[in-house]
Design a protein around this motif. Structure first.
Motif, PDB file in Angstrom:
ATOM      1  N   PHE A   1      10.142 -20.760 -46.356  1.00  0.00           N
ATOM      2  CA  PHE A   1      10.366 -19.478 -45.675  1.00  0.00           C
ATOM      3  C   PHE A   1      10.679 -19.680 -44.204  1.00  0.00           C
ATOM      4  O   PHE A   1      11.629 -19.120 -43.686  1.00  0.00           O
ATOM      5  CB  PHE A   1       9.163 -18.527 -45.850  1.00  0.00           C
ATOM      6  CG  PHE A   1       9.317 -17.231 -45.090  1.00  0.00           C
ATOM      7  CD1 PHE A   1      10.275 -16.309 -45.488  1.00  0.00           C
ATOM      8  CD2 PHE A   1       8.548 -16.956 -43.974  1.00  0.00           C
ATOM      9  CE1 PHE A   1      10.445 -15.130 -44.778  1.00  0.00           C
ATOM     10  CE2 PHE A   1       8.709 -15.769 -43.262  1.00  0.00           C
ATOM     11  CZ  PHE A   1       9.661 -14.856 -43.662  1.00  0.00           C
ATOM     12  N   ALA A   2       9.878 -20.484 -43.514  1.00  0.00           N
ATOM     13  CA  ALA A   2      10.115 -20.788 -42.102  1.00  0.00           C
ATOM     14  C   ALA A   2       9.473 -22.149 -41.837  1.00  0.00           C
ATOM     15  O   ALA A   2       8.604 -22.570 -42.591  1.00  0.00           O
ATOM     16  CB  ALA A   2       9.479 -19.710 -41.233  1.00  0.00           C
ATOM     17  N   PRO A   3       9.891 -22.840 -40.760  1.00  0.00           N
ATOM     18  CA  PRO A   3       9.318 -24.164 -40.499  1.00  0.00           C
ATOM     19  C   PRO A   3       7.798 -24.101 -40.357  1.00  0.00           C
ATOM     20  O   PRO A   3       7.282 -23.408 -39.493  1.00  0.00           O
ATOM     21  CB  PRO A   3       9.974 -24.586 -39.187  1.00  0.00           C
ATOM     22  CG  PRO A   3      11.243 -23.795 -39.129  1.00  0.00           C
ATOM     23  CD  PRO A   3      10.921 -22.487 -39.782  1.00  0.00           C
TER      24      PRO A   3
ATOM     25  N   LEU B   1       6.165 -18.537 -36.644  1.00  0.00           N
ATOM     26  CA  LEU B   1       6.923 -18.016 -35.510  1.00  0.00           C
ATOM     27  C   LEU B   1       7.311 -16.576 -35.783  1.00  0.00           C
ATOM     28  O   LEU B   1       7.261 -16.126 -36.924  1.00  0.00           O
ATOM     29  CB  LEU B   1       8.158 -18.887 -35.188  1.00  0.00           C
ATOM     30  CG  LEU B   1       9.366 -18.863 -36.113  1.00  0.00           C
ATOM     31  CD1 LEU B   1      10.509 -19.637 -35.487  1.00  0.00           C
ATOM     32  CD2 LEU B   1       9.055 -19.467 -37.461  1.00  0.00           C
ATOM     33  N   LEU B   2       7.671 -15.886 -34.730  1.00  0.00           N
ATOM     34  CA  LEU B   2       8.069 -14.493 -34.843  1.00  0.00           C
ATOM     35  C   LEU B   2       9.176 -14.368 -35.884  1.00  0.00           C
ATOM     36  O   LEU B   2      10.201 -15.026 -35.768  1.00  0.00           O
ATOM     37  CB  LEU B   2       8.577 -14.011 -33.473  1.00  0.00           C
ATOM     38  CG  LEU B   2       9.076 -12.572 -33.425  1.00  0.00           C
ATOM     39  CD1 LEU B   2       7.918 -11.597 -33.482  1.00  0.00           C
ATOM     40  CD2 LEU B   2       9.890 -12.333 -32.168  1.00  0.00           C
TER      41      LEU B   2
ATOM     42  N   PHE C   1       4.189 -23.783 -35.583  1.00  0.00           N
ATOM     43  CA  PHE C   1       5.614 -24.063 -35.393  1.00  0.00           C
ATOM     44  C   PHE C   1       5.802 -25.329 -34.555  1.00  0.00           C
ATOM     45  O   PHE C   1       6.690 -26.139 -34.829  1.00  0.00           O
ATOM     46  CB  PHE C   1       6.298 -22.865 -34.734  1.00  0.00           C
ATOM     47  CG  PHE C   1       7.767 -23.064 -34.479  1.00  0.00           C
ATOM     48  CD1 PHE C   1       8.640 -23.329 -35.522  1.00  0.00           C
ATOM     49  CD2 PHE C   1       8.286 -22.978 -33.192  1.00  0.00           C
ATOM     50  CE1 PHE C   1      10.000 -23.513 -35.293  1.00  0.00           C
ATOM     51  CE2 PHE C   1       9.638 -23.151 -32.957  1.00  0.00           C
ATOM     52  CZ  PHE C   1      10.503 -23.425 -34.004  1.00  0.00           C
TER      53      PHE C   1
END
Lengths: 234, 310
Positions: free
Chosen positions: A134-136, A177-178, A194
């Motif tokens: 999904f995100a780092p 992260l945002l 992050f």
């Protein structure tokens, strides 16, 4: 254990080990990851493990489709389960508060619990890290106490602050992260996930365990936490 | 390092520092990124004799992006025709050219294709993050300032070599056609294909699909007669480049360079890397056809494509 191989793309295979999510899956996913990395060597471009599968992206300049399939099959021939008790345990301090966790009250109400009871339950289990995606540095973790299971928000938020800790169904996660997101947000951590991921050294990896620990606003701020409230809908 | 610099006098809507992509970090949740039309990106670097995946600029739409040279600079342009001008003089893509000191290079608007690639001798200078200089806004990774942001007015571009290794011409016959209508995209069936109704498997390949407005570096939505999977969702799993996922509304989304690494919609297969390059140049409204190809044949075609640059 009979892994199934599926074509995912011209130069990618999906290795399917299970059909359901279970904390016990990781005992097989982790050795499969090691075996595939070893077998493909420098012909491996990316290997993405998830709850029940591993995606093998290989270099088709070095390996044809038939060779790659045979290589994966052989690598998984004598797969033995790993001792997942070896996974590291990470304690993540969380400031549970309505200002940074707008779904604390609704999730508690839905479960028939007080907010305090909800926090105790959320902190009461060592969650298994199933996958990063999904995100780092975003870890999909579970399984959350069945009583707390809450579906995603009908309309996702445009902006979920970094460090937000949320629940979706029986999963829990921290936003590194945002980013936009539809999970029910209960609180916030100051742990800079992050930053770890950006250095290529994520704080936790699949098979690790995560335990949440409730801290006060003062402790959160002392750890460098950002107390800017999260809008109910933004 | 180059003496010459380009300064960004006006930032267009989207100009991104890109290279071949960020590989070997998918398991951290980090996306592949990299030049979306990698074929045009390779040509831009080839024109200057650069290693093919040298860092370059991906210019989307143009939108009056204006770059000014401090000294004479030899550069190369490939990919979309964005009605580029040197001051007031038209500049055709697929060429090397010199931008003289004080001259301005302006990208106005798309005439054919969507993404142009501007290459620099030795490649652009930019900080490396997780093995790549590719810029990914959503992940706040890469780019000139390591925050994933596109070029901003006031940015300065510097490159690694004073002079190009070569100044080549792209043979007319090899110029990649910018997709206009009826672009064909080879697709390798796989993943959850078995869970689609027979009628849907027929419809995938036997109707024109329209490229939707909702198209970016993460995914390109196609619209047409809906495809129906017996699965609503699946347990999230790793997603390859070009994967064609079918959400419950039956309208496919082709997952591109900046896709999420794992996802939970059923997929019917994946289009090839060359097809992704072509699709990334399609403006909304373009008609595309999906065409079945075996993984083995797709690899043969892919190696043939790579052999062009040898």
């Amino acid at each position: 254990m009979k892994p199934r191989l599926e074509t995912a793309a011209m130069d990618a295979l999906t290795v399917r080990l299970f059909d359901t999510i279970d904390e016990g899956n990781m005992a097989w996913i982790i050795p499969a990851d090691t075996a595939l990395r070893h077998a493909f060597g420098n012909a491996l471009i990316d290997l993405i493990p998830s709850y029940t599968t591993l995606l093998v992206h290989y270099d088709c300049r070095q390996l044809g489709f038939v060779e790659a399939t045979a290589l994966a099959r052989n690598a998984l021939n004598d797969l033995q389960p790993a001792d997942i008790q070896n996974g590291q345990l990470h304690e993540i301090p969380v400031w549970y508060d309505a200002s940074v966790g707008p779904e604390l009250a609704p999730v508690a109400k839905r479960a028939g619990l007080s907010v305090e009871q909800l926090i105790t339950r959320h902190c009461g289990h060592d969650y298994c890290v199933f996958a990063l995606g999904f995100a780092p540095g975003y870890g999909f973790m579970g399984l959350v106490d069945e009583a707390l299971a809450t579906p995603r928000l009908t309309t996702p938020r445009q902006r979920v602050a970094a460090g937000s800790v949320g629940i979706a169904d029986r999963q829990t996660a921290i936003y590194p992260l945002l980013s936009p997101g539809g999970w029910n947000i209960l609180g916030r951590t100051a742990v800079p996930l992050f930053e770890y991921a950006k250095r290529g050294e994520p704080l936790f990896r699949p098979g690790d365990k995560v335990r949440f620990k409730a801290i006060s606003k003062a402790e959160f701020e002392a750890a460098g936490g950002d107390i800017t409230p999260l809008a109910e809908r933004s | 390092m180059s003496t010459a610099t380009l300064s960004v006098k006006q930032a267009g809507p989207l100009a991104l520092i890109q290279d071949g992509g960020r590989f070997g970090v998918g398991h951290l949740g980090v996306t592949q990124s990299g030049a979306a039309d990698w074929i045009s990106f390779y040509w831009a670097n080839w024109l200057l004799g650069n290693p093919l995946d040298s860092t370059a600029l991906e210019i989307v739409l143009g939108g009056n992006l204006t770059l000014e040279a401090s000294h004479d600079a030899c550069l190369a342009l490939a990919g979309a025709d964005l009605d580029a001008r040197i001051d007031d003089h038209p500049l055709a893509p697929n060429t090397c050219f010199t931008l003289k000191a004080g001259q301005r290079l302006i990208f106005r608007q798309p005439r054919a294709g969507l993404r142009a690639y501007l290459a620099f001798p030795g490649g652009l200078k930019a900080p490396e993050v997780l093995g790549s200089r590719a810029c990914t806004a959503r992940e706040q990774l890469g780019g000139l300032h390591e925050d994933g942001k596109p070029l901003q007015t006031g940015d300065q571009l510097v490159w690694l070599s004073e002079k190009p290794q070569a100044v080549r011409q792209l043979p007319e016959a090899l110029v990649p056609a910018m997709p206009a209508q009826h672009c064909t995209l080879p697709l390798v069936l796989g993943s959850q294909a078995a869970h689609f109704a027979g009628r849907s498997l027929y419809q995938v390949f036997n109707q024109p699909w329209k490229v939707d407005q909702r198209a970016d570096r993460m995914g390109v939505r196609l619209t047409g007669q809906a495809l129906n999977s017996r699965l609503g969702g699946i347990i999230s799993e790793g997603i390859p480049l070009g994967a064609v996922q079918i959400p419950p509304d039956g309208q496919p989304i082709v997952l591109m360079n900046d896709r999420q690494t794992i996802g939970g919609y059923p997929r019917i297969g994946a289009i090839t890397p060359s097809a992704c390059a072509r699709l990334s140049q399609c403006l909304p409204g373009t008609e595309v056809w999906l065409q079945p190809v075996s993984a083995t044949q797709a690899q043969v075609d892919h190696r043939k494509q790579l052999a062009v640059w040898r």
